[in-house]
Write an enzyme that holds these catalytic residues in place. Structure first.
Site, PDB file in Angstrom:
ATOM      1  N   GLY A 118      64.676  22.118 -14.794  1.00 16.78           N
ATOM      2  CA  GLY A 118      65.840  21.338 -14.397  1.00 16.78           C
ATOM      3  C   GLY A 118      66.374  21.871 -13.094  1.00 16.78           C
ATOM      4  N   CYS A 119      67.656  21.844 -12.917  1.00 16.75           N
ATOM      5  CA  CYS A 119      68.278  22.326 -11.691  1.00 16.75           C
ATOM      6  C   CYS A 119      67.938  23.799 -11.485  1.00 16.75           C
ATOM      7  CB  CYS A 119      69.790  22.134 -11.754  1.00 16.75           C
ATOM      8  SG  CYS A 119      70.642  22.776 -10.310  1.00 16.75           S
ATOM      9  N   PHE A 120      67.447  24.130 -10.308  1.00 16.61           N
ATOM     10  CA  PHE A 120      67.039  25.514 -10.071  1.00 16.61           C
ATOM     11  C   PHE A 120      68.200  26.497 -10.009  1.00 16.61           C
ATOM     12  CE2 PHE A 120      65.575  23.444  -5.854  1.00 16.61           C
ATOM     13  CZ  PHE A 120      66.856  23.289  -5.351  1.00 16.61           C
TER      14      PHE A 120
END
Length: 173
Positions: free
Chosen positions: A9-11
């Site tokens: 997902g979002c890093f």
């Protein structure tokens, strides 16, 4: 030193965790798994590149074993959520493990099987060959440390960091 490339997902979330993990020497946010050279964040978010937001985490396996790095990966996101992590939706947010060779692919497959025995819903984490890893823009590197009062950091990153600390207290500061 060993480097793994993981998409969860979002890093920003896993970046915050790995930046605080003993034995980790480098965490780089970037893009991989797609077909566009030198993608930008805007292009990746538009879902036209095929890339996932990913991290390259480099660590000393003499200090922190690979299974801890991978345990943090599976603790830091929902591996049963297809192309979505919370409100972040799209193929760029897929759960993916990018392997360098057949040995790494086999180790990744084994941990996915192990995680599946602990979760009722199907694990959708993909195994993908690692192509070129494109480093994300500077703003995305170590985002949580630079912007701790950002709303996303306070309401999304902090709880994930707290969970990592609770489950891996001896590894995550």
């Amino acid at each position: 030193m060993q480097t793994l490339t993981l998409g969860a997902g979002c890093f920003w979330c896993l970046d915050a965790v790995y930046q605080r993990t003993h034995g980790v020497s480098s965490v780089v946010s970037g893009y991989t798994g797609g077909h566009v050279d030198h993608p930008t964040y805007e292009q990746v978010c538009a879902e036209t590149t095929g890339h996932a937001e990913a991290l390259q985490v480099t660590f000393d396996p003499e200090i922190v074993p690979e299974h801890i790095i991978l345990g943090l990966f599976f603790t830091g996101h929902d591996p049963t959520s297809l192309n979505r992590q919370g409100n972040d939706a799209g193929t760029q947010y897929r759960s993916a493990m990018f392997y360098r060779d057949e040995d790494e692919k086999s180790r990744f497959a084994q941990i996915i099987e192990q995680v599946q025995t602990q979760i009722e819903r199907p694990v959708v984490t993909t195994l993908e060959p690692l192509g070129t890893f494109w480093e994300a823009e500077t703003i995305h590197q170590d985002f949580y440390s630079k912007y701790p009062t950002n709303g996303y950091c306070r309401f999304i990153v902090e709880p994930k960091l707290a969970t990592a600390r609770a489950h891996f207290h001896e590894w995550v500061a």
